[in-house]
Scaffold this motif. Structure first.
Motif, short mmCIF file in Angstrom:
data_model
loop_
_atom_site.label_atom_id
_atom_site.label_comp_id
_atom_site.label_asym_id
_atom_site.label_seq_id
_atom_site.Cartn_x
_atom_site.Cartn_y
_atom_site.Cartn_z
N TRP A 1 0.83 -1.21 0.00
CA TRP A 1 0.00 0.00 0.00
C TRP A 1 0.86 1.26 0.00
O TRP A 1 1.99 1.26 0.50
CB TRP A 1 -0.90 0.02 1.24
N GLY A 2 0.30 2.33 -0.53
CA GLY A 2 0.95 3.63 -0.51
C GLY A 2 -0.08 4.72 -0.29
O GLY A 2 -1.29 4.49 -0.38
N ARG A 3 0.40 5.92 0.02
CA ARG A 3 -0.49 7.05 0.29
C ARG A 3 -0.42 8.04 -0.87
O ARG A 3 0.66 8.38 -1.35
CB ARG A 3 -0.07 7.74 1.59
N ASP A 4 -1.60 8.49 -1.32
CA ASP A 4 -1.68 9.46 -2.41
C ASP A 4 -0.87 10.71 -2.08
O ASP A 4 -0.97 11.26 -0.98
CB ASP A 4 -3.13 9.89 -2.63
N THR A 5 -0.12 11.18 -3.06
CA THR A 5 0.60 12.44 -2.89
C THR A 5 0.96 12.99 -4.27
O THR A 5 0.72 12.37 -5.30
CB THR A 5 1.86 12.27 -2.02
N ALA A 6 1.51 14.17 -4.25
CA ALA A 6 2.00 14.83 -5.47
C ALA A 6 3.12 15.76 -5.06
O ALA A 6 3.13 16.27 -3.93
CB ALA A 6 0.89 15.61 -6.16
N ALA B 1 7.03 8.55 13.23
CA ALA B 1 8.09 7.55 13.10
C ALA B 1 9.35 8.15 12.51
O ALA B 1 10.47 7.91 13.00
CB ALA B 1 7.59 6.39 12.25
N LEU B 2 9.19 8.94 11.44
CA LEU B 2 10.37 9.52 10.79
C LEU B 2 11.02 10.58 11.66
O LEU B 2 12.26 10.66 11.75
CB LEU B 2 10.01 10.08 9.42
N ARG B 3 10.22 11.41 12.32
CA ARG B 3 10.82 12.43 13.18
C ARG B 3 11.55 11.77 14.35
O ARG B 3 12.61 12.26 14.79
CB ARG B 3 9.77 13.42 13.67
N ALA B 4 11.01 10.69 14.88
CA ALA B 4 11.72 9.97 15.94
C ALA B 4 13.06 9.46 15.43
O ALA B 4 14.09 9.62 16.09
CB ALA B 4 10.86 8.82 16.45
N ASP B 5 13.06 8.84 14.26
CA ASP B 5 14.31 8.32 13.70
C ASP B 5 15.32 9.44 13.46
O ASP B 5 16.52 9.26 13.70
CB ASP B 5 14.03 7.59 12.39
N HIS B 6 14.84 10.59 13.03
CA HIS B 6 15.75 11.70 12.72
C HIS B 6 16.11 12.52 13.96
O HIS B 6 16.85 13.51 13.85
CB HIS B 6 15.13 12.60 11.65
N THR B 7 15.62 12.09 15.13
CA THR B 7 15.99 12.74 16.39
C THR B 7 16.99 11.90 17.16
O THR B 7 18.04 12.39 17.60
CB THR B 7 14.75 13.00 17.26
N THR C 1 13.26 7.39 5.20
CA THR C 1 12.53 8.24 4.27
C THR C 1 11.10 7.75 4.17
O THR C 1 10.74 6.67 4.67
CB THR C 1 13.16 8.23 2.87
N ARG C 2 10.27 8.53 3.49
CA ARG C 2 8.88 8.13 3.28
C ARG C 2 8.79 6.82 2.51
O ARG C 2 7.84 6.05 2.68
CB ARG C 2 8.13 9.24 2.55
N ASP C 3 9.76 6.55 1.67
CA ASP C 3 9.76 5.30 0.90
C ASP C 3 10.05 4.09 1.78
O ASP C 3 9.82 2.96 1.37
CB ASP C 3 10.78 5.37 -0.24
N ASP C 4 10.59 4.32 2.99
CA ASP C 4 10.87 3.22 3.92
C ASP C 4 9.66 2.90 4.79
O ASP C 4 9.60 1.83 5.39
CB ASP C 4 12.04 3.58 4.84
#
Length: 205
Positions: A79-84, A109-115, A122-125
């Motif tokens: 699954w993926g989330r709609d974006t542009a 999740a991403l902000r936790a990882d980057h803290t 990344t969003r692709d992960d």
């Protein structure tokens, strides 16, 4: 390590908003806001993916491609989330509970990882959930990770510009304390949106 005093009210706010949203989605009761328990049924897959009108952005199988006015589906797995890419469509598409919850969980999740993690996700992960049970578990995991990230900081970190290296926000320009405030704002406003969509789904007939 003692928690910086400036962080205490923001952490308390995060904990309250997180629990209130989790209860609003899963039931069996939620805090009405004044301490009274209100019965609420568990969210269904139908609610999670409900599109109240045409042209909604949601989460979709990669095999099916993006929805209207979206150009790609972001996220790992089926699954993926709609974006542009920016600039985003104007007016912005209406988004489903699935879209909003996926966005919120991914951000946590991403902000936790980057803290205090690898600082590389990344969003692709991020694995996007196509059903409500998986989505609720993912939200819980992401919220736990962000809370752990907050517990890892001291006063110096709160004042440090770019302490969080999350690449999809203003983290590189603002002290970390302002990022903590912003994350709470995201949780509060998307939580309110999800609650309203649950009410509208219940009343749709």
């Amino acid at each position: 390590m003692p928690l910086p005093e400036r962080l205490v009210p923001l952490l308390d706010q995060f904990d309250f908003a997180r629990q209130r949203l989790a209860d609003r989605m899963a039931g069996p009761v939620m805090d009405s806001g004044n301490g009274t328990d209100v019965e609420v049924g568990p969210m269904t897959d139908a609610e999670y993916l409900w599109e109240p009108g045409p042209g909604c952005w949601s989460v979709r199988r990669h095999a099916d491609g993006p929805g209207a006015r979206a150009t790609l589906l972001v996220g790992a797995g089926e699954w993926g989330r709609d974006t542009a890419p920016t600039p985003h469509p104007v007016p912005p598409p209406f988004t489903t509970i699935a879209w909003r919850l996926s966005h919120l969980s991914e951000m946590l999740a991403l902000r936790a990882d980057h803290t205090n993690g690898s600082r590389s996700l990344t969003r692709d992960d991020y694995r996007v959930a196509g059903d409500v049970a998986t989505a609720l578990a993912a939200f819980d995991t992401a919220a736990d990770a962000w809370r752990e990230a907050l517990l890892s900081v001291d006063d110096k970190a709160l004042d440090t510009v770019g302490h969080c290296t999350y690449p999809h926000g203003s983290d590189a320009e603002n002290p970390f304390l302002e990022i903590v405030w912003w994350v709470n704002q995201e949780l509060l406003h998307h939580g309110a949106e999800i609650a309203l969509l649950r009410d509208l789904h219940r009343l749709r007939a």
